[in-house]
Design an enzyme around this catalytic site. Structure first.
Site, PDB file in Angstrom:
ATOM      1  CB  SER A  13      -0.930   0.007   1.217  1.00 18.05           C
ATOM      2  OG  SER A  13      -0.153   0.010   2.405  1.00 18.05           O
ATOM      3  N   GLY A  14       2.005   1.211  -0.686  1.00 16.67           N
ATOM      4  CA  GLY A  14       2.798   2.430  -0.885  1.00 16.67           C
ATOM      5  C   GLY A  14       2.265   3.197  -2.092  1.00 16.67           C
ATOM      6  CD  GLU A 118      16.074  15.642  -3.416  1.00 17.26           C
ATOM      7  OE1 GLU A 118      16.076  14.694  -4.222  1.00 17.26           O
ATOM      8  OE2 GLU A 118      15.307  15.682  -2.434  1.00 17.26           O
ATOM      9  CG  HIS A 236      20.142   9.385   2.100  1.00 17.22           C
ATOM     10  ND1 HIS A 236      20.730  10.479   2.681  1.00 17.22           N
ATOM     11  CD2 HIS A 236      19.193   9.865   1.268  1.00 17.22           C
ATOM     12  CE1 HIS A 236      20.137  11.577   2.217  1.00 17.22           C
ATOM     13  NE2 HIS A 236      19.204  11.230   1.356  1.00 17.22           N
ATOM     14  NE  ARG A 281      20.434  10.358  -2.369  1.00 15.66           N
ATOM     15  CZ  ARG A 281      19.139  10.252  -2.393  1.00 15.66           C
ATOM     16  NH1 ARG A 281      18.610   9.050  -2.449  1.00 15.66           N
ATOM     17  NH2 ARG A 281      18.373  11.295  -2.342  1.00 15.66           N
ATOM     18  CG  HIS A 340      17.681   6.123   0.996  1.00 14.84           C
ATOM     19  ND1 HIS A 340      16.768   6.583   1.916  1.00 14.84           N
ATOM     20  CD2 HIS A 340      17.430   6.815  -0.164  1.00 14.84           C
ATOM     21  CE1 HIS A 340      15.998   7.500   1.354  1.00 14.84           C
ATOM     22  NE2 HIS A 340      16.368   7.640   0.095  1.00 14.84           N
ATOM     23  NE  ARG A 375      16.776   6.215  -5.614  1.00  9.70           N
ATOM     24  CZ  ARG A 375      16.178   7.129  -4.839  1.00  9.70           C
ATOM     25  NH1 ARG A 375      15.175   7.837  -5.303  1.00  9.70           N
ATOM     26  NH2 ARG A 375      16.581   7.325  -3.605  1.00  9.70           N
TER      27      ARG A 375
END
Ligand code: FAD
Ligand code: SIN
Length: 523
Positions: A13-14, A118, A236, A281, A340, A375
């Site tokens: 349910s994301g 970001e 992360h 990252r 992460h 990513r």
């Protein structure tokens, strides 16, 4: 002959699961969403930064595509990158029409001040829903809409323990589940979608909620789905070094936060003198980890922004840290890298189709080719959103509601048979110990020897975990152990360093695009 319990079964349910549910329900299918915890518990609900989408006049999908390919280091699939990025603007419009209150968004336009910045993005393009609580606010609207929809049922506290496979055709027919009363039962569906998220909580230090231990990947693997690139776990660089490894969003660095070591040095100058804290990252995480080994602790410093701006832009993060005893406006904030994001996963095509008939996979559990060896920040909600809508289009075209299900030997456990087998306290200790070992041997300090030792250790845990059990913890641990094993096997299959997969004896943090790279395939 079993009858389907619903047209479409969605596990998770994301953001990916609920967007798919709403899009399919709008096409008049009966949708059942199953989720192992409360409907509100998912990585999606913890997202802070937002969704990457090019909205400024100076920006374009082309620039976004270039940034994504650059960070992916040659392992992205260009077709997938183009597909997702070219579709996100329309998908955002659809979500806006559903009532998602994107910050400053009006008829496809947003003023620059509303967009976040970001690392490794050449433009400001992080669309938010409510400053740094983007995930919570996005999900709140989706939950409310899904709960009200007459074609959607939601079953919380229900755990997928196995996919159901037709033994003669190999097609997926649904799954075997366990509810909070420990009942174990099958659910049959004409189409099954896995939207179970990633596996970062296999590690002791993780920004993810406890639900993210790779159940979907483990179940799909046992059913014969192709799993790829699991070695690429994105760490992360800035989680709070505290009891919970609460995320300190990259957007803080986007607004000028710097990182200093225990000696007060701005150490990123040593590692990436040009892009500093806004390097990719993989680079920043490795640097933070290295500094922690050498100088014990590392801190994030955003004091320059001042209380008023911090509260305006980062109210959620400010409040969490304040409750934990750290004031972003006056203190250096202790940080640690933490697992992460799961870049690899179940291999799918752009419609979310897996190699198994009647099984689709979307969101973080899937490997679509959008992300490469690393990513680009905020590209994952983008992927969940586009996939949620896309899978609905594809299922609408391909579903066969009149297909027949064959009777299966379900091999469900009997309570008696399991009674003596499980020592819960021991299992919980083992589960925690495995997370510690994963952190020690499969995060920053990956060596061939360490990974092989870890694999031996995991194999020793597997022995007792072969059968389904009446104990839900035991069933989850079975998935935890298998998912850990698949990750370690993938890491061993790629003996060289690339992006977020770094072998300690041979680090390679250059951001040069490579050619001719191949995916790690597990089948
Ligand atoms: P999830 O949201 O993780 O949902 C998975 C669902 O599956 C859950 O409901 C879970 O309970 C359920 N489930 C799992 N196993 C089972 C089982 N066995 N049986 C039944 N149900 C099961 N990405 C961005 O793009 N931008 C951001 O700003 C951003 N910030 C982030 C901040 C944090 C703290 C974290 C953790 C991630 C962030 N990410 C961000 C990544 C992004 O949030 C996730 O990749 C994305 O939300 C995954 O969505 P999903 O729907 O695939 O899975
Ligand atoms: C962050 O806000 O730093 C997380 C963004 C992401 O993981 O995409």
């Amino acid at each position: 002959m079993p009858k389907p319990n619903c047209d479409i079964l969605i596990i998770g349910s994301g953001a990916a699961g609920l967007i798919a549910a709403l899009a399919l329900a709008d096409k008049n299918f009966n949708v059942l969403v199953i989720t192992k915890d409360a409907v509100t518990e998912s990585s999606s609900a913890y997202a802070q930064g937002g969704i990457a989408v090019s909205l400024l006049p100076t920006d374009s999908p082309k620039k976004h595509i270039q940034d994504t390919l650059k960070v992916g280091l040659g392992l992205c699939e260009p077709k997938a990158v183009e597909f997702f990025i070219n579709k996100i603007t329309d998908s955002i419009q659809k979500l806006s029409a559903w009532g998602i209150p994107f910050s400053g968004y009006k008829e496809g336009k947003v003023a620059e001040e509303f967009l976040g910045h970001e690392a490794a993005h050449s433009e400001r393009r992080i669309l938010k829903v409510d400053s740094d609580l983007s995930g919570r606010m996005l999900m709140k609207t989706l939950w409310e809409k899904a709960c009200r929809h007459s074609k959607i049922s939601i079953s919380q506290g229900t755990f997928l323990i196995e996919l159901l496979k037709d033994s003669s055709t190999g097609a997926i027919q649904g799954g075997i589940f366990q509810d909070i009363n420990n009942s174990i039962f099958p659910i049959y569906a004409s189409a099954t979608i896995l939207a179970t998220g990633g596996l970062s909580s296999l590690y002791l230090k993780s920004t993810n909620p406890a639900v993210s231990v790779g159940d979907g990947i483990a179940c799909a693997y046992r059913a014969g789905a192709i799993i790829r690139d699991l070695e690429f776990i994105q760490f992360h660089p800035t989680a709070l070094d505290y009891k919970h490894h609460f995320l300190l969003s990259e957007a803080l660095r986007g607004e000028g936060a710097i990182l200093v070591n225990a000696l007060g040095e701005r150490f990123m100058q040593k590692y990436a003198p040009e892009s500093l804290e806004l390097s990719s990252r993989a680079v920043v995480s490795q640097a933070v980890w290295q500094e922690i080994q050498e100088n014990k602790s590392v801190y994030l410093d955003i004091r320059h922004l001042g209380l008023e701006r911090i509260k305006k832009t980062f109210n959620g993060i400010y409040s969490f840290c304040k409750n934990a005893g750290f004031d972003l406006s006056t203190d250096l904030i202790p940080i640690t890298p933490a697992a992460h994001y799961t870049i690899g996963g179940i291999k799918t095509d752009l419609d979310g189709k897996t190699n198994l008939n009647n099984l689709w996979a979307i969101g973080e559990v899937a490997s679509t080719g959008l992300h490469g060896a690393d990513r680009l920040a905020s590209n994952s909600l983008l992927e969940c959103i586009v996939s949620g809508f896309q899978v609905a289009e594809n299922i609408n075209q391909e579903i066969n509601l009149s297909q027949e299900f064959s009777d299966q030997d379900l091999n469900l456990p009997t309570e008696q048979a399991n009674k003596d087998k499980i020592d819960l306290i021991y299992s919980k200790e083992q589960s925690h110990k495995l997370k510690i070992k994963m952190w020690e041997l499969a995060s920053f300090n990956r060596t061939e020897k360490g990974l092989n030792n870890l694999l031996d250790y995991i194999s020793s845990l597997e022995v007792d975990l072969l059968d389904l059990s009446f104990n839900p913890f035991f069933n989850q641990m079975r998935n935890q152990v298998l998912a850990s094993k698949l990750l370690v096997q993938s890491a061993l299959q790629r003996p060289y360093s690339l992006g977020s997969h770094q072998m300690a004896e041979n680090l390679n943090l250059s951001n040069e695009l490579s050619e001719g790279l191949i995916h790690t395939i597990l089948k």
